[in-house]
Every structure is written in structure tokens, then in C-alpha cells.
Design an enzyme around this catalytic site. Sequence first.
Site, PDB file in Angstrom:
ATOM      1  N   ARG A   1       0.866  -1.241   0.327  1.00 49.14           N
ATOM      2  CA  ARG A   1      -0.082  -0.451  -0.098  1.00 49.14           C
ATOM      3  C   ARG A   1       0.923   1.557   0.296  1.00 49.14           C
ATOM      4  O   ARG A   1       0.893   2.453  -0.656  1.00 49.14           O
ATOM      5  CB  ARG A   1      -1.175   0.000   0.924  1.00 49.14           C
ATOM      6  CG  ARG A   1      -1.866  -1.188   1.092  1.00 49.14           C
ATOM      7  CD  ARG A   1      -3.068  -1.146   2.647  1.00 49.14           C
ATOM      8  NE  ARG A   1      -1.944  -1.162   3.020  1.00 49.14           N
ATOM      9  CZ  ARG A   1      -2.776  -1.058   4.680  1.00 49.14           C
ATOM     10  NH1 ARG A   1      -3.419  -0.293   5.048  1.00 49.14           N
ATOM     11  NH2 ARG A   1      -1.905  -1.341   5.478  1.00 49.14           N
TER      12      ARG A   1
ATOM     13  N   ASN B   1      -6.644  -2.081   2.330  1.00 50.90           N
ATOM     14  CA  ASN B   1      -6.448  -4.342   2.635  1.00 50.90           C
ATOM     15  C   ASN B   1      -7.434  -4.901   2.069  1.00 50.90           C
ATOM     16  O   ASN B   1      -8.120  -3.971   2.244  1.00 50.90           O
ATOM     17  CB  ASN B   1      -5.224  -4.564   3.384  1.00 50.90           C
ATOM     18  CG  ASN B   1      -3.995  -4.156   2.801  1.00 50.90           C
ATOM     19  OD1 ASN B   1      -3.687  -4.546   2.285  1.00 50.90           O
ATOM     20  ND2 ASN B   1      -3.722  -4.315   4.319  1.00 50.90           N
TER      21      ASN B   1
END
Length: 90
Positions: free
Chosen positions: A18, A36
Site C-alpha cells: 500500500r 487492504n
Amino acid sequence: MHRYFIQVFGRVQGVGFRYFANYTALALDLTGWVKNCEDGSVQLEVQGKKENISLFIEKLKKGNRFAKIDDMNLKKVETITNDKSFRVIY
């Protein structure tokens, strides 16, 4: 201006993916978000110039040195006019 919804499958959680996506998007002047998912995948929306999005996707496919991308789904979605930054969603 284009916007895509992207879902990435593979070893993409717990490996800094990320933050890699966030850093890459900011470097390419793209807006959107990354998060996520409970199934182990990562979802993103990214908006900007088509050539920058293409470069972003290529960099995502390579990943950082810890991630391993098995599959990636892309879907063009409607742009958001007041989207000003790229962010990590928790």
C-alpha cells in the site's frame, strides 16, 4: 482525465505494498486511494492522465521487492472532480 478501480491479488499484504502504491501514485501526480481487503487482496482507485496511470500499473505489476503480484483486475470508473490526493485507507 481517467479513473480506474484496480484489485490486486498475490502477496500484497504485510509487505509494504500500500505504501509503495501511495508513493508511486504521488510521484506520478495521481489521486485516489488504496486499501487492504479481508480476502488478502488490495483494492485501489487511481485517477489522472492516462499515460501516468499506465506507468503506475506497470510499476504496480513489478511491485516492491517484497510483493508478488499474481493477478490484477482493472475497471474504468467515473472520475471524481474534487479528488485532490492519493491516500492509504485503513
